[in-house]
Enzyme design. Sequence first.
Site, PDB file in Angstrom:
ATOM      1  N   CYS A  41      35.484 -50.627  36.982  1.00 58.20           N
ATOM      2  CA  CYS A  41      35.352 -49.883  35.740  1.00 58.20           C
ATOM      3  C   CYS A  41      36.316 -50.349  34.640  1.00 58.20           C
ATOM      4  O   CYS A  41      36.030 -51.312  33.957  1.00 58.20           O
ATOM      5  CB  CYS A  41      35.500 -48.395  36.030  1.00 58.20           C
ATOM      6  SG  CYS A  41      34.694 -47.381  34.800  1.00 58.20           S
ATOM      7  N   HIS A  69      33.021 -46.768  41.520  1.00 57.38           N
ATOM      8  CA  HIS A  69      34.423 -46.384  41.719  1.00 57.38           C
ATOM      9  C   HIS A  69      34.898 -46.557  43.163  1.00 57.38           C
ATOM     10  O   HIS A  69      34.184 -47.097  43.997  1.00 57.38           O
ATOM     11  CB  HIS A  69      34.660 -44.971  41.184  1.00 57.38           C
ATOM     12  CG  HIS A  69      34.934 -45.014  39.718  1.00 57.38           C
ATOM     13  ND1 HIS A  69      36.140 -45.432  39.225  1.00 57.38           N
ATOM     14  CD2 HIS A  69      34.142 -44.778  38.652  1.00 57.38           C
ATOM     15  CE1 HIS A  69      36.079 -45.409  37.898  1.00 57.38           C
ATOM     16  NE2 HIS A  69      34.891 -45.022  37.515  1.00 57.38           N
TER      17      HIS A  69
HETATM   18  N1  GLN Z   1      37.758 -46.278  29.745  1.00 57.62           N
HETATM   19  C1  GLN Z   1      36.641 -46.931  30.292  1.00 57.62           C
HETATM   20  C2  GLN Z   1      35.287 -46.363  29.919  1.00 57.62           C
HETATM   21  O1  GLN Z   1      35.161 -45.183  29.589  1.00 57.62           O
HETATM   22  C3  GLN Z   1      36.788 -46.948  31.796  1.00 57.62           C
HETATM   23  C4  GLN Z   1      36.546 -45.610  32.429  1.00 57.62           C
HETATM   24  C5  GLN Z   1      36.872 -45.615  33.879  1.00 57.62           C
HETATM   25  O2  GLN Z   1      37.553 -46.498  34.384  1.00 57.62           O
HETATM   26  N2  GLN Z   1      36.411 -44.647  34.569  1.00 57.62           N
HETATM   27  O3  GLN Z   1      34.351 -47.111  29.945  1.00 57.62           O
END
Ligand code: GLN
Length: 267
Positions: free
Chosen positions: A100, A212
Amino acid sequence: MNQEQIELTIGWLYPTLMSTYGDRGNVICLQKRCEWRGYTVKILPLDQNATDADFHNVDMIVGGGAQDRQQEIVMRDLRGTKAAALRERIDNGTPGVFTCGAPQLLGHYYEPALGQRIEGLGLLDFVSVHPGANARRCIGNLVVEVTAKLLAQELAVFCGSPTYLIGFENHGGRTKLGQVEPLGRVVQGLGNNGEDGTEGAFYQNAIATYSHGPLLPKNPFVADWLIQTALRQKYQVPITLTPLEDPLAIQARQAMFQRLRVNVPTG
Ligand code: GLN
């Protein structure tokens, strides 16, 4: 080679700033699957206090997600010689899983919901843009068929072909790939941008994904691929991992495929 002599170091990128939605699960999964095989495992944080040498001492790298604000702090810290050290490791095939927010910092740039564009390492050929605070986030379960050629071939040895990954995504940013190979094809969920059907990216031995931290516990054969790749790189001998019994993980995969009404062979 004697199992007790085997030692692997997992480099964990910014553990306190980048570990949303269970991303530490990926580190725990790698650690446990090594220990169950009798290997010694060290976990080395690659954060603000890390030295360039730390980057050179790791055998696998794990990077998790982060909210935009934390991600910005990381991206400002990961510059100069540290960035060069990370780039060198990934370029030379150190295996890793980046989730992510972590891939967003390996790409050319990330544009957060609010504020300025943040430059990334430019190591993976893609850009990520958050369409704004009012845009819908991409949230939900994710099923992906691995299409990255080398990875798909090597995973087939562990779990048959084609290989399906189960994951969970939660991101605002949308990623558009350039020349880099996608990790896979979205079977269910939104993936990189909800439009082109791609999910993640695969470069050398680095897996970039919007799935994740339960990614490795849910798909333990990916953890084993990372471990095997790390061992081959470190010891330069053809090592084949001793298989582990994974009945719970297999049942959990079957239950998820059923729940999501995705008809795929499981294993
Ligand atoms: N900040 C990034 C987004 O919203 C990553 C989010 C995350 O790692 N969950 O795309």
